[in-house]
Scaffold this motif. Structure first.
Motif, PDB file in Angstrom:
ATOM      1  N   LEU A  63       0.832  -1.201   0.000  1.00 22.60           N
ATOM      2  CA  LEU A  63       0.000   0.000   0.000  1.00 22.60           C
ATOM      3  C   LEU A  63       0.869   1.255   0.000  1.00 22.60           C
ATOM      4  CD1 LEU A  63      -2.778  -1.056   2.554  1.00 22.60           C
ATOM      5  CD2 LEU A  63      -3.002  -0.848   0.067  1.00 22.60           C
ATOM      6  N   LEU A  64       1.954   1.216   0.733  1.00 21.36           N
ATOM      7  CA  LEU A  64       2.829   2.383   0.799  1.00 21.36           C
ATOM      8  C   LEU A  64       3.503   2.654  -0.541  1.00 21.36           C
ATOM      9  CD1 LEU A  64       4.516   1.900   4.290  1.00 21.36           C
ATOM     10  CD2 LEU A  64       2.938   3.708   3.624  1.00 21.36           C
ATOM     11  N   ARG A  65       3.786   1.617  -1.302  1.00 23.59           N
ATOM     12  CA  ARG A  65       4.411   1.816  -2.619  1.00 23.59           C
ATOM     13  C   ARG A  65       3.500   2.588  -3.556  1.00 23.59           C
ATOM     14  NH1 ARG A  65       7.241  -3.570  -4.881  1.00 23.59           N
ATOM     15  NH2 ARG A  65       7.657  -2.070  -6.549  1.00 23.59           N
ATOM     16  N   SER A  66       2.214   2.471  -3.360  1.00 20.65           N
ATOM     17  CA  SER A  66       1.248   3.167  -4.223  1.00 20.65           C
ATOM     18  C   SER A  66       1.058   4.620  -3.820  1.00 20.65           C
ATOM     19  CB  SER A  66      -0.109   2.451  -4.173  1.00 20.65           C
ATOM     20  OG  SER A  66       0.023   1.099  -4.545  1.00 20.65           O
ATOM     21  N   LEU A  67       1.582   5.007  -2.670  1.00 18.32           N
ATOM     22  CA  LEU A  67       1.345   6.362  -2.180  1.00 18.32           C
ATOM     23  C   LEU A  67       2.221   7.388  -2.883  1.00 18.32           C
ATOM     24  CD1 LEU A  67      -0.225   8.033  -0.082  1.00 18.32           C
ATOM     25  CD2 LEU A  67       1.662   7.640   1.507  1.00 18.32           C
ATOM     26  N   ASN A  68       3.503   7.086  -3.051  1.00 20.49           N
ATOM     27  CA  ASN A  68       4.444   8.039  -3.659  1.00 20.49           C
ATOM     28  C   ASN A  68       5.290   7.339  -4.718  1.00 20.49           C
ATOM     29  OD1 ASN A  68       4.011  10.514  -2.024  1.00 20.49           O
ATOM     30  ND2 ASN A  68       4.762   9.236  -0.342  1.00 20.49           N
ATOM     31  N   GLN A  69       5.141   7.754  -5.976  1.00 23.37           N
ATOM     32  CA  GLN A  69       6.042   7.288  -7.017  1.00 23.37           C
ATOM     33  C   GLN A  69       7.349   8.065  -6.895  1.00 23.37           C
ATOM     34  OE1 GLN A  69       5.779   4.864  -9.042  1.00 23.37           O
ATOM     35  NE2 GLN A  69       3.612   4.398  -9.295  1.00 23.37           N
ATOM     36  N   THR A  70       8.452   7.378  -6.892  1.00 24.84           N
ATOM     37  CA  THR A  70       9.741   8.049  -6.751  1.00 24.84           C
ATOM     38  C   THR A  70      10.726   7.467  -7.751  1.00 24.84           C
ATOM     39  OG1 THR A  70      11.456   8.676  -5.172  1.00 24.84           O
ATOM     40  CG2 THR A  70      10.535   6.475  -4.938  1.00 24.84           C
ATOM     41  N   GLY A  71      11.975   7.886  -7.668  1.00 23.90           N
ATOM     42  CA  GLY A  71      12.954   7.458  -8.657  1.00 23.90           C
ATOM     43  C   GLY A  71      12.894   8.321  -9.902  1.00 23.90           C
ATOM     44  N   VAL A  72      13.184   7.714 -11.061  1.00 23.92           N
ATOM     45  CA  VAL A  72      13.214   8.445 -12.323  1.00 23.92           C
ATOM     46  C   VAL A  72      12.270   7.831 -13.347  1.00 23.92           C
ATOM     47  CG1 VAL A  72      14.677   9.120 -14.281  1.00 23.92           C
ATOM     48  CG2 VAL A  72      15.579   9.233 -11.959  1.00 23.92           C
ATOM     49  N   HIS A  87      -0.577  12.093  -5.499  1.00 26.32           N
ATOM     50  CA  HIS A  87      -1.024  13.146  -6.410  1.00 26.32           C
ATOM     51  C   HIS A  87      -2.542  13.281  -6.382  1.00 26.32           C
ATOM     52  CE1 HIS A  87       3.067  12.756  -8.157  1.00 26.32           C
ATOM     53  NE2 HIS A  87       2.876  14.007  -8.493  1.00 26.32           N
ATOM     54  N   TRP A  88      -3.224  12.152  -6.302  1.00 30.78           N
ATOM     55  CA  TRP A  88      -4.679  12.190  -6.268  1.00 30.78           C
ATOM     56  C   TRP A  88      -5.171  12.903  -5.008  1.00 30.78           C
ATOM     57  CZ3 TRP A  88      -8.609  10.291  -3.157  1.00 30.78           C
ATOM     58  CH2 TRP A  88      -9.888  10.268  -3.717  1.00 30.78           C
ATOM     59  N   LEU A  89      -4.548  12.626  -3.889  1.00 29.29           N
ATOM     60  CA  LEU A  89      -4.966  13.229  -2.624  1.00 29.29           C
ATOM     61  C   LEU A  89      -4.658  14.721  -2.564  1.00 29.29           C
ATOM     62  CD1 LEU A  89      -3.843  10.437  -0.133  1.00 29.29           C
ATOM     63  CD2 LEU A  89      -6.200  11.127  -0.599  1.00 29.29           C
ATOM     64  N   THR A  90      -3.537  15.136  -3.144  1.00 31.86           N
ATOM     65  CA  THR A  90      -3.129  16.538  -3.047  1.00 31.86           C
ATOM     66  C   THR A  90      -3.813  17.439  -4.072  1.00 31.86           C
ATOM     67  OG1 THR A  90      -1.210  16.006  -4.442  1.00 31.86           O
ATOM     68  CG2 THR A  90      -0.878  16.030  -2.056  1.00 31.86           C
ATOM     69  N   SER A  91      -4.566  16.875  -4.999  1.00 31.99           N
ATOM     70  CA  SER A  91      -5.296  17.710  -5.956  1.00 31.99           C
ATOM     71  C   SER A  91      -6.422  18.448  -5.227  1.00 31.99           C
ATOM     72  CB  SER A  91      -5.866  16.865  -7.091  1.00 31.99           C
ATOM     73  OG  SER A  91      -6.835  15.963  -6.597  1.00 31.99           O
ATOM     74  N   LYS A 115      -9.724  17.442  -1.617  1.00 28.88           N
ATOM     75  CA  LYS A 115      -9.273  17.961  -0.332  1.00 28.88           C
ATOM     76  C   LYS A 115     -10.065  17.369   0.818  1.00 28.88           C
ATOM     77  CE  LYS A 115      -7.513  21.965  -0.237  1.00 28.88           C
ATOM     78  NZ  LYS A 115      -7.230  23.416  -0.276  1.00 28.88           N
ATOM     79  N   ALA A 116     -11.350  17.068   0.595  1.00 29.22           N
ATOM     80  CA  ALA A 116     -12.151  16.458   1.667  1.00 29.22           C
ATOM     81  C   ALA A 116     -11.628  15.061   2.004  1.00 29.22           C
ATOM     82  CB  ALA A 116     -13.615  16.401   1.245  1.00 29.22           C
ATOM     83  N   ALA A 117     -11.262  14.284   0.976  1.00 30.95           N
ATOM     84  CA  ALA A 117     -10.717  12.949   1.223  1.00 30.95           C
ATOM     85  C   ALA A 117      -9.371  13.039   1.946  1.00 30.95           C
ATOM     86  CB  ALA A 117     -10.570  12.202  -0.104  1.00 30.95           C
ATOM     87  N   LEU A 118      -8.557  14.002   1.554  1.00 30.31           N
ATOM     88  CA  LEU A 118      -7.274  14.179   2.226  1.00 30.31           C
ATOM     89  C   LEU A 118      -7.473  14.581   3.684  1.00 30.31           C
ATOM     90  CD1 LEU A 118      -4.183  14.372   2.116  1.00 30.31           C
ATOM     91  CD2 LEU A 118      -4.429  16.736   1.334  1.00 30.31           C
ATOM     92  N   SER A 119      -8.467  15.424   3.932  1.00 35.83           N
ATOM     93  CA  SER A 119      -8.739  15.847   5.312  1.00 35.83           C
ATOM     94  C   SER A 119      -9.157  14.664   6.173  1.00 35.83           C
ATOM     95  CB  SER A 119      -9.828  16.921   5.314  1.00 35.83           C
ATOM     96  OG  SER A 119      -9.462  18.027   4.511  1.00 35.83           O
ATOM     97  N   PHE A 123       5.631  16.192   8.149  1.00 38.11           N
ATOM     98  CA  PHE A 123       5.160  15.445   6.994  1.00 38.11           C
ATOM     99  C   PHE A 123       3.983  16.170   6.351  1.00 38.11           C
ATOM    100  CE2 PHE A 123       6.613  10.767   7.601  1.00 38.11           C
ATOM    101  CZ  PHE A 123       7.915  11.202   7.724  1.00 38.11           C
ATOM    102  N   ARG A 124       3.925  16.119   5.032  1.00 34.11           N
ATOM    103  CA  ARG A 124       2.743  16.640   4.340  1.00 34.11           C
ATOM    104  C   ARG A 124       1.556  15.726   4.614  1.00 34.11           C
ATOM    105  NH1 ARG A 124       4.470  19.892  -1.053  1.00 34.11           N
ATOM    106  NH2 ARG A 124       6.492  20.626  -0.327  1.00 34.11           N
ATOM    107  N   PRO A 125       0.341  16.255   4.568  1.00 35.12           N
ATOM    108  CA  PRO A 125      -0.829  15.458   4.989  1.00 35.12           C
ATOM    109  C   PRO A 125      -0.952  14.110   4.292  1.00 35.12           C
ATOM    110  CG  PRO A 125      -1.453  17.752   4.689  1.00 35.12           C
ATOM    111  CD  PRO A 125      -0.039  17.636   4.197  1.00 35.12           C
ATOM    112  N   HIS A 126      -0.654  14.048   3.014  1.00 33.91           N
ATOM    113  CA  HIS A 126      -0.812  12.779   2.307  1.00 33.91           C
ATOM    114  C   HIS A 126       0.248  11.761   2.727  1.00 33.91           C
ATOM    115  CE1 HIS A 126       2.410  14.452  -0.222  1.00 33.91           C
ATOM    116  NE2 HIS A 126       2.650  13.214  -0.599  1.00 33.91           N
TER     117      HIS A 126
END
Length: 1015
Positions: free
Chosen positions: A700-709, A719-723, A727-731, A842-845
């Motif tokens: 589940l954590l791997r799906s939260l932040n894509q990283t690398g190149v 990205h979906w949460l920070t759009s 914002k209600a779902a992120l809250s 940490f950022r909310p997401h």
């Protein structure tokens, strides 16, 4: 001299930090420089190519523009101007680009894409060194030849408003200035208003020649909210209106003076899709560059599309436009469209001056410059130019003269491109001597770790004769590194350091004399400057003495092992000792990770390595759990001990396999033959399910932040949460995460800390709501946003309160030695305070990352480490692996662009360097720090042996030192690799910071170990 294992490990890591620092100073080199020009003295301009007897033009051409205004917008990506955002939010700029009197370019910045090096590149035309990433935090005065210095020497009056980095680089160059702090990224309004408020007054004045404006708000919005934030559009619209005001004022002034002015709109670097910068993605490298002047009037139907140029080309162009000499270290070429409206003779004169400057720089930095294609093209162009001058002076206006002039132009432009490319390839000269000294300082403590190891010494074999001495030494060090730990993992956790023996003293003096003689020879014969040679003799002598002492310690230990006859023998007390599957996995995983650092693709995607390792670790734990539950034979000896993957000494660590190994086992576990037998049905099923639960969490954590190149551009849950649409779902997610964090942390805290933790987590949500990241249930939108300084400071108070309470309990445990609970609670409260600080930064997401970290720690503590009775070394390595994995789960990578700079300014209303650096470092390395803190708390509360923390500190220091020791050898051998600056160098900075944090962690380990020993 006898030392505890933890104390010895901490000392070794401190020495490694010093060695890595010296290596970094030698590795990040000095770019190519011209020695013919200083700050206060410029050589006369090159004359026009001789035609017959002599040329009649030996002076610099007059300025092309009366006034120059440079409007630099920090983080101005090219698509912010030339893309859809530019059309929508910058209509006036778009009109100038498409129909106005302007020339547009996409300027490519070079690494590193941070502000200070980019300003240097814009004003000097040179390629700054990668170490300027570090200097960006505190910019020194720029002594290199540059446009600002040339303008001041020519008597031009320069005014500056904006980023104070300019004031630090050019401290005495501006007749008027007002600097603003560039690192306070939470401010994106006042930082620009402070620049704009001067405009109306200064534009009406005529007492200046150059006006420089550096706007920071756009970059700050990117750091906080990313390039897709609605605030980006508002800021671009504001910048467009300011550009229109400046351009209108310059045009009205031109009607009176009839002399054209120049307005330059540019960016220092771009912005990645996450809002950061510093790496090499296209979004970070490509910036907008627009030159606006009435001298660039275009004819009807003249379509000018943005051309791709180098950012360093601006310095030469500005110098020509102001009638100044081109900076001596510039590797850029003149932007030819800016002079296309001038007479042909002036065009060729400008091109010739640029080519002469580049050719001189090439001669000073490339010994075989005559064989360079660019130099040959330049000589050919100069000869053709002389022929054209001869025809021109004969007043020959025929078509032959026109065609020859066009040919000379093309020849010069080709020569400029080739010369610039050749100089860019000669970007740096390495300080090999400093690198070598730093490497020895890093490797020798590691080799001293290993030469005391006896259990698996038979794996060592000398290198064949004929191999280079240095290579043999490094090979032996790396081989000894694999032989793991010495007496440090014995039951006493102590080892003997032979510092005072007569043999040691003789070796020490001989080695010190040899190294000192070598130092004198190198420093007196070196053609180029060397940082280590620039140190005082006392400092250099201290380093030589330290190296001599470490080297002699290694030699003494090896001699003692040979004399005892145990160098090639296994431990006879445990002939049946064997490695478990988990030990083999840890060994292969560690070796595989180190070997992967030699490939650029593996460095870019290092997160995949750690994800694979922890997934494999979970499967190995699952196999171990199932084997112990279902396949264990009661007649077999109990599997209560493990041979560590090269980090645990078999001889001292293992007791007879038919009894319990009490030395490193968790407290209360060794009383039973099998801890799994004591578990009831529900608990036993939890043990069986725990590896799969951990695997699910990691997935589940791997799906939260894509990283690398390779896959960083793909959409992820973050990205979906920070759009703005979600914002209600992120809250809701942030609120639930904070509740779960409290539930997982409060269980072992005192009542006071529980209340502080609850109020602190509430303050975290209030802070995020104040800055507009999340919403309260009664809040419909986030129009009323602020900096959240009060809310963040509210949380900081509780963080400090919890840390103070924990520290007080630790000090109290020194007085009341019998009360072991006080120390346990104190360590957990310190850990809880760090968790609260991480939740704030940490950022909310990313709060679910913290939740899963606490959840996995809880599961492994209760259902893995205790029932399976892993020893301290295995538990330490598991903590290290998960800490590294959570570093990448946060969204970090080996690119500088993923560093969340905004975390360093949470709760600050002004820029304070030390707190900002501490908060940024903690937010970046929160994963490893929190897992290491949990390790100290777990071992202190779950073990009855006083040696467990010493063993853990030793293993942690070694497993952290192994990658950095191998990596500095790899980057030295790959220093001419194509991706050395874009891939290997940022990783080297991360490794340097990681070893510094490791030193702090080992110091904490040692302090707790001393406390435990006294107790």
């Amino acid at each position: 001299m006898r030392l505890g294992a933890g104390t010895f490990a901490a000392c070794c890591v401190v020495i490694e930090v010093l060695g890595v620092a010296l290596f970094l100073r030698g590795f990040f080199p000095t770019p190519v420089r011209s020695s013919s020009r200083t700050e206060h003295q410029a050589e006369p301009p090159a004359p026009e190519p001789a035609a017959g007897a002599s040329s009649n033009w030996t002076k610099l051409p007059p300025p092309l523009f009366r006034k120059v205004v440079i409007m630099l917008i920090d983080g101005l990506r090219d698509d912010f101007v030339f893309g859809s955002k530019g059309v929508k939010f910058m209509p006036y700029t778009t009109y100038l680009v498409e129909k106005g009197a302007s020339h547009s370019f996409v300027a490519e910045a070079k690494l590193p894409t941070v502000t200070m090096p980019r300003i240097k590149a814009l004003m000097t035309g040179s390629l700054p060194g990668f170490i300027d990433v570090v200097r960006n935090l505190n910019s020194p005065a720029l002594l290199e030849d540059n446009v600002i210095t040339q303008a001041k020497a020519a008597g031009k009056r320069i005014i500056f408003y904006g980023d104070e980095t300019w004031v630090k680089l050019f401290p005495r160059h501006f007749v008027e200035y007002d600097g603003t702090t560039s690192f306070f990224v939470s401010d994106y309004t006042e930082v620009d208003d402070n620049v704009t408020r001067h405009l109306d007054k200064v534009l009406k004045r005529g007492d200046w020649d150059v006006l420089i404006l550096h706007y920071l708000g756009l970059d700050h919005i990117g750091h906080v909210s990313g390039p897709s934030s609605p605030l980006i559009g508002h800021k671009l619209r504001e910048m467009d209106s300011i550009l229109m005001k400046i351009h209108t004022s310059l045009l009205s002034e031109e009607r009176e003076t009839l002399v054209p002015n120049l307005l330059v709109l540019c960016g220092d670097h771009g912005m990645s899709e996450t809002g950061g910068h510093g790496a090499s993605s296209v979004e970070e490298l490509n910036t907008a560059l627009i030159l606006i002047s009435s001298a660039f009037e275009r004819k009807p139907g003249d379509i000018r599309r943005p051309k791709h140029v180098q950012q360093t080309d601006l310095a030469a162009t500005l110098a020509i436009g102001l009638g100044l000499p081109i900076p001596g270290n510039s590797v850029g070429s003149l932007l030819f469209p800016t002079v296309e409206g001038r007479p042909v003779r002036e065009q060729l004169r400008f091109l010739h001056l640029n080519a002469v400057q580049l050719s001189k720089l090439l001669q000073e930095n490339v010994p075989s410059y005559t064989k360079e294609p660019g130099f040959e093209q330049f000589k050919m162009s100069e000869r053709l130019h002389g022929n054209w001058i001869r025809l021109y002076l004969e007043e020959n206006n025929s078509e032959v003269l026109f065609n020859l002039g066009a040919k000379v132009q093309r020849q010069y432009l080709d020569a400029l491109r080739t010369l610039s490319l050749s100089l860019s390839r000669q970007v740096a000269q390495y300080d090999i001597y400093s690198m070598l000294v730093g490497t020895v300082m890093v490797l020798e403590p590691n080799s001293w770790h290993k030469v005391r190891r006896q259990a698996f010494s038979e794996q060592f074999s000398p290198s064949p004769a004929g191999v280079d001495t240095a290579a043999v030494f490094l090979f032996q060090v790396l081989a000894l590194l694999l032989l793991s730990i010495p007496q440090a993992l014995s039951s006493k956790a102590e080892l003997e350091v032979p510092l005072w023996s007569p043999a040691f003293s003789l070796l020490f003096y001989l080695m010190f004399l040899v190294l000192s003689a070598l130092h004198v020879i190198v420093c007196t014969s070196a053609e180029s400057s060397c940082y280590f040679c620039g140190l005082s003799w006392l400092t250099a002598g201290g380093v030589m003495a330290l190296i001599s002492a470490l080297l002699c310690a290694v030699v003494s230990a090896l001699a003692k092992m040979f004399a005892s006859g145990k160098f090639l023998s296994k431990n006879p007390a445990h002939p049946k000792a064997r490695w478990s599957e988990l030990d083999v996995l840890i060994l292969l995983g560690t070796m595989g990770h180190v070997l992967s650092l030699g490939a650029s693709s593996f460095i870019e995607e290092e997160h995949q390595t750690w994800y694979f390792l922890i997934n494999t670790l979970c499967l190995a734990l699952c196999h171990e759990v199932y084997r112990n539950c279902f396949l264990r034979d009661d007649c077999e000896p109990q599997q209560c001990s493990h041979v560590e993957e090269g980090f645990v000494s078999t001889a001292p660590a293992l007791q007879d396999r038919s009894i319990h190994c009490n030395m490193l086992e968790p407290h209360g576990v060794s009383e039973d033959p099998t801890s799994l037998d004591t578990l009831r049905g529900c608990e036993k099923w939890m043990v069986l399910a725990s590896p799969w639960v951990i695997l699910t969490c990691c997935r589940l954590l791997r799906s939260l932040n894509q990283t690398g190149v390779q896959w960083a551009h793909r959409p992820d849950l973050g990205h979906w949460l920070t759009s703005s649409d979600h914002k209600a779902a992120l809250s809701l997610l942030a609120a639930l995460s904070l509740i779960v964090i409290f539930a997982l942390v409060q269980r072992r805290c005192s009542l006071t800390s529980k209340v502080a933790m609850a109020l602190g987590l509430l303050g975290v949500y209030c802070y995020r709501a104040a800055i507009g990241n999340v919403l309260f249930p009664w809040q419909q939108d986030s129009k009323d946003i602020s900096k959240g300084v009060i809310e963040a400071r509210f949380v900081h108070v509780f963080v400090l309160g919890i840390l103070f309470t924990g520290t007080k309990d630790l000090l109290k445990s020194q007085v009341i030695a019998a009360d072991f609970t006080i120390k346990t609670v104190g360590l957990w409260e310190i850990y809880s305070g760090l968790v609260l600080l991480a939740a704030l930064l940490f950022r909310p997401h990313n709060l679910p990352v913290l939740v899963f970290s606490l959840f996995i720690q809880t599961i492994m503590t209760k259902f893995i480490w205790k029932p399976l009775r892993h020893d301290a070394a295995e538990i330490t390595i598991m903590h290290y692996w998960f800490g590294q994995a959570f570093f990448y789960f946060q969204g970090n990578s080996n690119n500088i662009a993923t560093v969340d700079v905004s975390a360093g300014f949470v709760g600050l209303d002004t820029y304070m360097e030390v707190p900002a650096m501490f908060l940024t470092a903690f937010a970046t390395f929160a994963g490893p720090v929190l897992w290491a803190s949990h390790l100290v708390s777990f071992l202190s509360s779950e073990t009855s042996s006083g040696s467990a923390l010493g063993h853990a500190c030793f293993c942690y220091a070694l497993i952290c030192s192994f990658p950095v020791s191998a990596y500095i050898i790899l980057v030295t051998s790959l220093r001419y690799h194509l991706f050395i600056w874009s891939v290997f160098s940022p990783k080297l900075l991360y490794e340097g910071m990681h070893i510094l944090i490791t030193a702090a962690i080992c110091a904490f380990f040692t302090a707790m170990d001393q406390t435990n020993t006294k107790s």
